[in-house]
Design a protein around this motif. Structure first.
Motif, mmCIF file in Angstrom:
data_model
loop_
_atom_site.group_PDB
_atom_site.id
_atom_site.type_symbol
_atom_site.label_atom_id
_atom_site.label_comp_id
_atom_site.label_asym_id
_atom_site.label_seq_id
_atom_site.Cartn_x
_atom_site.Cartn_y
_atom_site.Cartn_z
ATOM 1 N N THR A 34 52.241 61.376 1.723
ATOM 2 C CA THR A 34 52.849 60.129 1.267
ATOM 3 C C THR A 34 52.518 58.998 2.234
ATOM 4 O O THR A 34 52.008 57.953 1.843
ATOM 5 N N LYS A 35 52.785 59.230 3.512
ATOM 6 C CA LYS A 35 52.607 58.187 4.529
ATOM 7 C C LYS A 35 51.145 57.878 4.812
ATOM 8 O O LYS A 35 50.783 56.724 5.024
ATOM 9 N N TYR A 36 50.315 58.903 4.828
ATOM 10 C CA TYR A 36 48.902 58.733 5.170
ATOM 11 C C TYR A 36 48.029 59.046 3.956
ATOM 12 O O TYR A 36 47.080 59.826 4.050
ATOM 13 N N ARG A 49 55.589 62.201 -2.739
ATOM 14 C CA ARG A 49 56.899 61.606 -2.437
ATOM 15 C C ARG A 49 57.984 62.311 -3.238
ATOM 16 O O ARG A 49 59.074 62.558 -2.731
ATOM 17 N N GLN A 84 60.991 59.507 9.926
ATOM 18 C CA GLN A 84 59.624 59.077 9.637
ATOM 19 C C GLN A 84 59.452 58.831 8.132
ATOM 20 O O GLN A 84 58.871 57.823 7.728
ATOM 21 N N PHE A 85 59.967 59.726 7.315
ATOM 22 C CA PHE A 85 59.853 59.552 5.874
ATOM 23 C C PHE A 85 60.642 58.330 5.409
ATOM 24 O O PHE A 85 60.157 57.539 4.602
ATOM 25 N N ILE A 88 58.884 54.957 5.744
ATOM 26 C CA ILE A 88 57.696 54.656 4.939
ATOM 27 C C ILE A 88 58.045 53.516 3.991
ATOM 28 O O ILE A 88 57.278 52.572 3.814
#
Length: 135
Positions: A34-36, A49, A84-85, A88
């Motif tokens: 999701t993030k990268y 996600r 961290q999630f 985002i």
């Protein structure tokens, strides 16, 4: 912690290890995709996600004040990944129906322990001299 655990973080049900493994495995994989998303061109970031969201919904159902009755290693191991999630897309995260999880994360983010380990340092720039530590 096996030698010195003044806060009793290892005193958790065996299910704590399962939560940690699920976070470090399937949840972390979905988080990264999701993030990268550009690093994983074959992955669908929205589908990833959704996978992460399913994990967090289950975690929300587990949490009271903590994942178990008292703070445990599971809380300390999982909170950084949830943080961290969440960041985002914080407005999206805050809009989810996860009141226990959101309150738990907020307690983590505003705790003295978190503040103590998250000192801010000046951003390193190309050409900066490395720090030399005495021998």
């Amino acid at each position: 912690l096996r030698r010195h655990d003044p806060e009793g973080l290892l005193k958790m049900p065996d299910a704590g290890w399962d939560w940690i493994n699920r976070c470090e495995g399937p949840f972390k994989q979905a988080l990264d995709r999701t993030k990268y998303a550009t690093r994983y061109p074959d992955a669908d970031p929205e589908a990833e996600r959704a996978k992460a969201a399913a994990h967090l919904a289950a975690l929300d159902a587990q949490i009271g004040t903590y994942i178990f009755d008292t703070p445990s290693l599971a809380d300390m191991a999982i909170a950084p990944f949830v943080r961290q999630f969440a960041f985002i897309d914080k407005p999206w995260f805050d809009a989810q129906p996860w009141p226990q999880l959101q309150a738990w994360l907020d307690r983590f983010l505003t705790s003295q322990a978190f503040a103590a380990v998250m000192d801010k340092y000046p951003q390193w720039a190309e050409g900066d001299a490395p720090t030399v530590f005495p021998a």
